[in-house]
Motif scaffolding. Structure first.
Motif, PDB file in Angstrom:
ATOM      1  N   VAL A  48       0.852  -1.186   0.000  1.00 53.90           N
ATOM      2  CA  VAL A  48       0.000   0.000   0.000  1.00 53.90           C
ATOM      3  C   VAL A  48       0.887   1.235   0.000  1.00 53.90           C
ATOM      4  CG1 VAL A  48      -1.723   1.294   1.291  1.00 53.90           C
ATOM      5  CG2 VAL A  48      -1.880  -1.184   1.192  1.00 53.90           C
ATOM      6  N   ASP A  50       0.799   4.986   0.758  1.00 59.78           N
ATOM      7  CA  ASP A  50       0.029   6.037   1.430  1.00 59.78           C
ATOM      8  C   ASP A  50       0.730   7.358   1.151  1.00 59.78           C
ATOM      9  OD1 ASP A  50      -1.430   7.708   3.032  1.00 59.78           O
ATOM     10  OD2 ASP A  50      -1.288   6.454   4.827  1.00 59.78           O
ATOM     11  N   ASN A  52      -0.449  10.293   1.627  1.00 55.87           N
ATOM     12  CA  ASN A  52      -0.744  11.302   2.642  1.00 55.87           C
ATOM     13  C   ASN A  52       0.353  11.353   3.700  1.00 55.87           C
ATOM     14  OD1 ASN A  52      -3.261  11.970   1.469  1.00 55.87           O
ATOM     15  ND2 ASN A  52      -4.147  10.152   2.400  1.00 55.87           N
ATOM     16  N   ARG A  53       0.899  10.168   4.040  1.00 60.23           N
ATOM     17  CA  ARG A  53       1.954  10.094   5.055  1.00 60.23           C
ATOM     18  C   ARG A  53       3.316   9.766   4.445  1.00 60.23           C
ATOM     19  NH1 ARG A  53       0.053   5.959   9.268  1.00 60.23           N
ATOM     20  NH2 ARG A  53      -1.033   5.038   7.534  1.00 60.23           N
ATOM     21  N   ILE A  66      -6.597  -2.108   5.789  1.00 58.92           N
ATOM     22  CA  ILE A  66      -6.895  -1.112   4.761  1.00 58.92           C
ATOM     23  C   ILE A  66      -7.843  -1.680   3.712  1.00 58.92           C
ATOM     24  CG2 ILE A  66      -5.854   0.201   2.870  1.00 58.92           C
ATOM     25  CD1 ILE A  66      -3.398   0.570   4.713  1.00 58.92           C
ATOM     26  N   LYS A  73      -9.091   5.886   1.511  1.00 55.07           N
ATOM     27  CA  LYS A  73      -8.880   7.316   1.656  1.00 55.07           C
ATOM     28  C   LYS A  73      -8.248   7.851   0.368  1.00 55.07           C
ATOM     29  CE  LYS A  73      -8.115   6.948   6.601  1.00 55.07           C
ATOM     30  NZ  LYS A  73      -7.149   7.075   7.692  1.00 55.07           N
ATOM     31  N   VAL A  76      -4.379   6.900  -1.322  1.00 58.91           N
ATOM     32  CA  VAL A  76      -3.911   5.629  -0.770  1.00 58.91           C
ATOM     33  C   VAL A  76      -4.125   4.590  -1.865  1.00 58.91           C
ATOM     34  CG1 VAL A  76      -4.257   3.865   0.993  1.00 58.91           C
ATOM     35  CG2 VAL A  76      -4.429   6.278   1.602  1.00 58.91           C
TER      36      VAL A  76
END
Length: 82
Positions: A48, A50, A52-53, A66, A73, A76
């Motif tokens: 995955v 991500d 955003n992070r 997830i 989200k 992601v």
């Protein structure tokens, strides 16, 4: 274990196979798919991203969490390791 109801498209070169041989091939294919379509194998073959992070997630427990969400989200992504 009951085999799932699925549609498979199987292309074969041998026209000489009779109906019993074809059923045997399909049964073996279903047995292989039942083994490979487990959540553990899915989590090993995917990761995955991500965004955003800014992390790449490899842990199967977190990937499974997830995937089980009703909606991902934004930003992601689930990607195959191949």
């Amino acid at each position: 274990m009951k085999t799932p109801n699925r549609d498979l498209l199987v292309l074969m070169k041998d026209e000489g196979l009779d109906k019993d041989a074809m059923e045997n091939e399909l049964e073996q294919l279903n047995q292989l798919l039942l083994y490979f379509e487990t959540m553990d194998n899915f989590c090993m073959a995917h990761e995955v991203f991500d965004m955003n992070r800014y992390k790449i997630i490899h842990q199967p427990r977190i990937i499974q969490k997830i995937i089980n969400q009703p909606e991902l989200k934004p930003f992601v992504f689930i990607c195959n390791k191949n």
